[in-house]
Write an enzyme that holds these catalytic residues in place. Structure first.
Site, short mmCIF file in Angstrom:
data_model
loop_
_atom_site.label_atom_id
_atom_site.label_comp_id
_atom_site.label_asym_id
_atom_site.label_seq_id
_atom_site.Cartn_x
_atom_site.Cartn_y
_atom_site.Cartn_z
N ASN A 7 14.28 -6.57 0.41
CA ASN A 7 13.37 -6.78 1.53
C ASN A 7 12.26 -7.68 1.00
OD1 ASN A 7 11.63 -6.67 3.64
ND2 ASN A 7 11.49 -4.43 3.74
N LYS A 14 10.85 -5.92 -2.25
CA LYS A 14 11.30 -4.56 -2.56
C LYS A 14 12.81 -4.59 -2.77
CE LYS A 14 7.75 -2.36 0.19
NZ LYS A 14 7.48 -2.47 1.61
N GLY A 211 4.18 1.33 11.38
CA GLY A 211 4.68 0.68 12.59
C GLY A 211 5.52 1.72 13.31
N ARG A 240 -1.79 -1.77 14.97
CA ARG A 240 -1.41 -2.55 16.16
C ARG A 240 -1.78 -1.80 17.42
NH1 ARG A 240 4.56 -3.28 14.09
NH2 ARG A 240 3.96 -3.85 11.99
N ARG A 284 -2.85 10.58 7.72
CA ARG A 284 -3.47 11.64 6.90
C ARG A 284 -4.98 11.53 6.91
NH1 ARG A 284 0.86 10.32 2.33
NH2 ARG A 284 0.45 8.32 3.29
N GLU A 383 16.82 3.17 5.63
CA GLU A 383 17.13 1.80 6.03
C GLU A 383 17.92 1.06 4.95
OE1 GLU A 383 12.93 1.52 7.48
OE2 GLU A 383 13.82 0.06 8.83
P1 AMP Z 1 5.81 4.72 7.05
O1 AMP Z 1 5.34 3.43 7.64
O2 AMP Z 1 7.11 5.19 7.61
O3 AMP Z 1 5.78 4.75 5.55
O4 AMP Z 1 4.74 5.85 7.50
C1 AMP Z 1 3.39 5.80 7.13
C2 AMP Z 1 2.63 6.84 7.94
O5 AMP Z 1 3.20 8.13 7.69
C3 AMP Z 1 1.16 6.93 7.58
O6 AMP Z 1 0.38 7.00 8.77
C4 AMP Z 1 1.06 8.23 6.82
O7 AMP Z 1 -0.16 8.85 7.00
C5 AMP Z 1 2.16 9.05 7.46
N1 AMP Z 1 2.57 10.09 6.54
C6 AMP Z 1 3.20 9.95 5.37
N2 AMP Z 1 3.34 11.14 4.74
C7 AMP Z 1 2.75 12.04 5.54
C8 AMP Z 1 2.56 13.44 5.49
N3 AMP Z 1 2.98 14.14 4.43
N4 AMP Z 1 1.93 14.04 6.52
C9 AMP Z 1 1.52 13.32 7.59
N5 AMP Z 1 1.68 12.00 7.71
C10 AMP Z 1 2.28 11.37 6.70
#
Ligand code: AMP
Length: 400
Positions: A7, A14, A211, A240, A284, A383
């Site tokens: 990616n 990555k 996203g 966004r 978080r 993915e």
């Molecule tokens: P991603 O783009 O799929 O990596 O997701 C990122 C989002 O997932 C961020 O807003 C993080 O705060 C949320 N996230 C990741 N781990 C946790 C968790 N253990 N509890 C709540 N939200 C999480």
């Protein structure tokens, strides 16, 4: 069969190396800050994590570094580069040309470049990764796996905007969607978990991360999805804005004298959870701010949940029902409270989740309440595995 998944972004790359015989991850990592004075190369394999700081002037050097790391790290277990059968690249925008992954030749390369006008931050960066691999591993089959491909099954009724035809056609402005690889992976996986053919199911997949997007999938085909011409449309996301009255954007440009680039930055980088809360784009942090009584953070969280709920309702209407709802990605997999709040007060639609079973993170679990008509699932997305599977199919004409 061994597949390298890449990616490639503008300043990062990555990677994941997968052994498709048992779908195991042999190694993964990333190259960051490509082109900046101090780059970072990280590789993880078999419990080992190596992080090196060094200058990485361009993508070619980044790919060389990755390949050298893969061969020279004994924990990876890769004897030589010849053992890699093919490379799969994630490509953000494939327009209306690609409804599935494609083996990269000159024509495919050219088309990815052409769609760079619609995804200027992504497609040109993907090509840098492709070109670097071609140079460092000449003759190795390379496959483009498009984020937009799975959504190509939408009908014109779902993908056409109400713009004058001449502009829509001239600039290919329509809904393309994104996160297609993830929506495809989790919808197929949930069908497997439910023990039913996907061709007989109505599924709503909620990819909720930094996203976020949501898709209505009927009989294995996407009938609608929330992201649009670009990944901006739809849900409230980390930075966004998502759905907004287009004329509000014009109003703001007029009154603040913003040009298109400034407005683009505001909509894509300064809005969403970050913009509304004024706290952070990360869920978080939002939760922590709420615990300290921050009302703006509370509003942002409620808006996020409300909009997912609204899309679920509209997709139930579009499909005349739903058999399964799937939550995936960072928030979808790790946020039991978010899932519970989204699914609250939806018993009219047959959606209800069991609070105790739902108290789960990052695992494949049916979290539905006993007797609920609709099954609600948590299915962690993968993915890289999905890209590797499509790479095998496109390069060698068979599914692993
Ligand atoms: P991603 O783009 O799929 O990596 O997701 C990122 C989002 O997932 C961020 O807003 C993080 O705060 C949320 N996230 C990741 N781990 C946790 C968790 N253990 N509890 C709540 N939200 C999480």
């Amino acid at each position: 069969m061994i597949i390298l998944v890449i990616n490639s972004g503008s300043s990062s790359l990555k990677f994941q190396l997968l052994n498709m015989d048992d779908e195991s991850v042999m190694a993964q990592g990333q190259v960051e800050k490509i082109g900046l004075p101090e780059g970072i190369f990280t590789i993880k394999a078999g419990g080992l994590k190596n992080k090196t700081n060094l200058e990485i002037p361009n993508h070619e050097v980044a790919v060389e570094l990755v390949l050298k790391g893969l061969v020279e790290t004994p924990e990876v277990g890769l004897k030589s580069l010849d053992a890699i059968d093919a490379v799969g690249h994630r490509i953000v925008q494939g327009g209306d040309t690609f409804s599935k992954a494609a083996l990269i030749d000159d024509t495919v390369h050219e088309q990815i470049a052409e769609y760079g006008t619609m995804a200027p931050l992504h497609n040109p960066a993907h090509l840098k990764g492709i070109d670097a691999c071609a140079k460092v591993m000449p003759g190795k089959p390379q496959v483009a796996v498009f984020d937009t491909a799975f959504h190509q099954s939408m009908s014109p009724v779902a993908y056409t905007y109400g713009l004058p035809k001449q502009y829509a056609e001239k600039y290919k402005i329509r809904r393309y969607g994104a996160h297609g690889t993830s929506h495809k992976y989790v919808s197929h996986r949930v069908a497997e978990l439910m023990g039913k053919p996907i061709e007989e199911l109505k599924i709503i997949t909620c990819h909720l991360g930094n996203g976020s997007s949501i898709a209505a999938i009927q009989n294995g085909k996407v009938v609608d999805t929330s992201m649009g011409f670009t990944p901006h449309e739809g849900l409230l996301m980390g930075t966004r804005c998502g759905d907004i009255d287009a004329t509000a954007v014009l109003y703001l440009m007029k009154h603040e004298n913003f040009d298109a680039d400034q407005m683009d930055h505001i909509l894509n980088k300064e809005s969403g959870l970050a913009g509304v809360s004024g706290v952070s784009s990360d869920f978080r942090d939002i939760d922590e701010a709420i615990a300290h009584g921050d009302h703006n953070a509370e509003l942002a969280r409620k808006m996020f949940i409300y909009r997912v709920k609204k899309y679920i309702g509209s997709y139930v209407a579009v499909m005349n029902g739903v058999d399964a709802i799937v939550f995936t990605a960072g928030i979808g997999e790790n946020g039991p409270d978010v899932r519970e709040e989204i699914c609250a007060d939806m018993d009219y639609l047959g959606i209800a989740i069991d609070a105790e079973v739902n108290n789960v993170r990052g695992k494949e679990v049916n979290v539905s309440a006993a007797g609920a008509r609709v099954q609600t699932w948590v299915v962690p997305t993968n993915e890289e595995l999905a890209i590797a599977e499509e790479t095998v199919e496109a390069a060698f004409g068979k599914q692993n």
